[in-house]
Structures are given as C-alpha cells and as structure tokens.
Design an enzyme around this catalytic site. Structure first.
Site, mmCIF file in Angstrom:
data_model
loop_
_atom_site.group_PDB
_atom_site.id
_atom_site.type_symbol
_atom_site.label_atom_id
_atom_site.label_comp_id
_atom_site.label_asym_id
_atom_site.label_seq_id
_atom_site.Cartn_x
_atom_site.Cartn_y
_atom_site.Cartn_z
ATOM 1 N N LYS A 221 -3.477 -2.306 -9.347
ATOM 2 C CA LYS A 221 -3.243 -0.860 -7.972
ATOM 3 C C LYS A 221 -2.749 0.490 -8.897
ATOM 4 O O LYS A 221 -3.260 1.494 -9.162
ATOM 5 C CB LYS A 221 -3.238 -1.138 -6.398
ATOM 6 N N GLN B 139 1.175 -4.393 0.974
ATOM 7 C CA GLN B 139 -0.097 -5.316 0.837
ATOM 8 C C GLN B 139 0.585 -6.874 1.973
ATOM 9 O O GLN B 139 1.436 -6.625 2.265
ATOM 10 C CB GLN B 139 0.645 -5.082 -0.658
ATOM 11 N N ASP C 148 -5.911 2.247 3.110
ATOM 12 C CA ASP C 148 -6.012 1.402 2.766
ATOM 13 C C ASP C 148 -7.238 1.703 4.312
ATOM 14 O O ASP C 148 -7.903 0.197 4.398
ATOM 15 C CB ASP C 148 -5.687 0.508 3.309
HETATM 16 N N1 GUN Z 1 -4.475 -7.673 1.035
HETATM 17 C C1 GUN Z 1 -5.104 -7.813 1.256
HETATM 18 N N2 GUN Z 1 -6.641 -6.828 0.551
HETATM 19 C C2 GUN Z 1 -5.315 -6.115 1.047
HETATM 20 C C3 GUN Z 1 -6.234 -4.252 0.709
HETATM 21 O O1 GUN Z 1 -7.145 -4.102 0.907
HETATM 22 N N3 GUN Z 1 -4.823 -4.047 1.110
HETATM 23 C C4 GUN Z 1 -3.762 -4.014 0.911
HETATM 24 N N4 GUN Z 1 -3.016 -3.082 1.892
HETATM 25 N N5 GUN Z 1 -3.330 -5.672 1.294
HETATM 26 C C5 GUN Z 1 -4.123 -6.350 1.138
#
Ligand code: GUN
Length: 294
Positions: A53, A97, A120
């Site tokens: 990311k 995350q 998100d």
């Molecule tokens: N863990 C797995 N996929 C995601 C996501 O798209 N966003 C976040 N914050 N955590 C994750």
C-alpha cells in the site's frame, strides 16, 4: 475454450494513471493526499500488504505515514494514535491493518476512525451508508471486484452472483454493493453453514470466492462460461519455491480455467485492485477537503 484471464495488474495500472492525474491536480492547489497506515505486530502477510500500500502511494505521488506498534501494545495507545490522525488536517485517510491482536477490540478501534477519513470503508457509519445506498467510501476489495467484473465484459444487471464467504471486509460489503440498483445483481451469500455449496455455485453467472480456504471452489462446481473472481490469498507449503511457500486462491485455478468464461489469477487479480481502490478513496477524501467533490 480456456477462460479469459482477468488481468488485475493491467486494470490497476490504467486506473492508477488516472488517480495520479487527480493527485497532480491537487498538488497544483497545494494539497498532497496522505494516508496514515497503522500496523500492530509483525504478521508477515500484514507487513507485506502494508508495504504494498505504501509503495503504491509513493508511485501515485501521494504521501503515506506508517506507524508500527508492537504486538503487545495497549488498546489505549492505538486509540490515541487514531485520534491524533483524526485531528491532523494533513492526513486524509486512515487505515488500521486488520486483523489486530486478540487483546485489542477491532470493533472499538475501527469505530474510532473519523468517518470522513475512513478510506477502508469499515466504520459503522460507512457500512450503514453502504447498506442504505447512500454516498460512502466503497470498501476497497469489493469495489475492486466490481471493476474487475466490468473489465471482463460481464454484465451485473440481472446476473446471479454467488459470493462464497461472509467476512466484514469482503463478503458482506460485496453483497451490499451488488444489491445496489447501479449493479442490480441477484446475490446469494454462502458460508460455513451452507448445506450444499456446489448446488449454489453451479447456478452462478458470477462466482466470488472469498472464504480463505484453498481449493474450496472446484471446477465441477462452476457453470460453463461463468465469471470466477478469486479473492483468496492462501500460503501453501512449497519446498521447491524460493520462499518455501506459494500463494494460491480459494479456487482450483488450473481446472476452473478450463470451464469458466473468465477468471482472475492469484496473485495478479483482485490484490492490485484492492490497493488501487484504497488510493482512489484517499484521493477522494483529499478532494472533499477542498470541496471539489461531494
Ligand atoms: N486486512 C485484510 N484486508 C484488509 C483491508 O482491506 N484493510 C485493512 N485495514 N485490513 C485488511
């Protein structure tokens, strides 16, 4: 005829070029879109997602600010970090995350993120807006899936879509997104309590596998010509691979590709699209601070 491979990397590249243009336009007005990324602990998959990311942000000309907390960090410490980012006018998006260590309430932490920075799309406010069909930040993986289906040239309007998995991150929000009038699909959500998974999947024009179980969807379940979207990212032991493991999805790819009309690979399908939609939401958040978007 073998299935067409839906190239998530190529679509992500095209969309990121458009995002980079929006970033440039913002820079001309003195704003650099910034994403705050919080990682608790050192789970290898999470570390890898987070670095992907951050790299994507840099490539699009955006700023990313990473804060890492140890696996035994207190919930209060994480909450105060989120609140500091909520108050910071130079931060447009906040991502915590997931999953978080067991001693921290995911529910509390996610709810603490300011809805206008919830890129998100995980906060209760955003989820409520999605369910009601109101303007919201579309959750990144589901939004990326809808774009991939479009890229494959498959119509959602009236299609029978079977979603295999009911997570809060993918299955549930995807089902809601597909139910919107703009998508207009007929949606079935299968899960561990589903009595006859194969019978449901066999009816599907579009199958989305997002259960996190390698090989769950086999070729014999797929209707000839169906569109297959594989969200699974599972590490399976592979002594001959350089890292000792291989990434596979929830679909038996080799066999399914002989039956399906189109299919996403793992890796290189859904993954690059999730990150792209995160960039998209973050730029939208920055544009909203200038009032150039509602
Ligand atoms: N863990 C797995 N996929 C995601 C996501 O798209 N966003 C976040 N914050 N955590 C994750």
């Amino acid at each position: 005829m073998p299935a067409a491979i839906i190239d998530g990397k190529a679509l992500a590249k095209d969309l990121r070029a458009e995002i980079a243009k929006r970033v440039e336009a913002l820079a001309g007005r003195g704003v650099v879109p910034a994403l705050a990324v919080i990682l608790v602990g050192d789970d290898p998959a999470s570390v890898s997602y987070v670095s992907g990311k951050e790299k994507a942000c840099a490539e699009a000309g955006m700023r990313s600010i990473e804060r890492r907390l140890s696996a035994d960090a207190a919930e209060a410490e994480l909450l105060s970090l989120v609140e500091a980012f909520n108050r910071d006018p130079e931060i447009h998006g906040i991502l915590v995350q997931l999953p978080l260590p067991k001693h921290i309430s995911e529910r509390k932490v996610v709810a603490a993120i300011a809805p206008e920075k919830d890129v998100d799309g995980f906060t209760p406010v955003n989820v409520g807006r999605l369910v009601l069909g109101e303007d919201c930040y579309p959750p990144c993986t589901p939004h990326g899936i809808v774009k991939l289906i479009g890229r494959a040239g498959v119509k959602l309007d009236g299609a029978d879509v079977v979603v295999v998995g009911r997570s809060n991150i993918v299955g549930k929000p995807l089902a809601n997104l597909l139910l919107q009038k703009s998508a207009n699909a007929t949606v079935t959500v299968c899960h561990t309590g589903t009595r006859d998974l194969a019978a449901h999947v066999r009816r599907a024009d579009i199958v989305v596998a997002c259960a996190g179980r390698p090989g769950l969807v086999s070729a014999d379940m797929i209707k000839p010509g169906a569109c297959v979207i594989d969200v699974g990212v599972n590490r399976v032991e592979a002594p001959d691979a350089p890292k000792g493991f291989r990434l596979v999805g929830d679909v038996d790819f080799e066999a399914a590709a002989k039956v399906a009309g189109s299919i996403t690979p793992v890796p290189g399908g859904v993954g690059p699209m999730t990150i792209t939609m995160l960039l998209d939401n973050t730029v939208t958040a920055a544009e909203r601070t200038l009032g150039v978007r509602n």
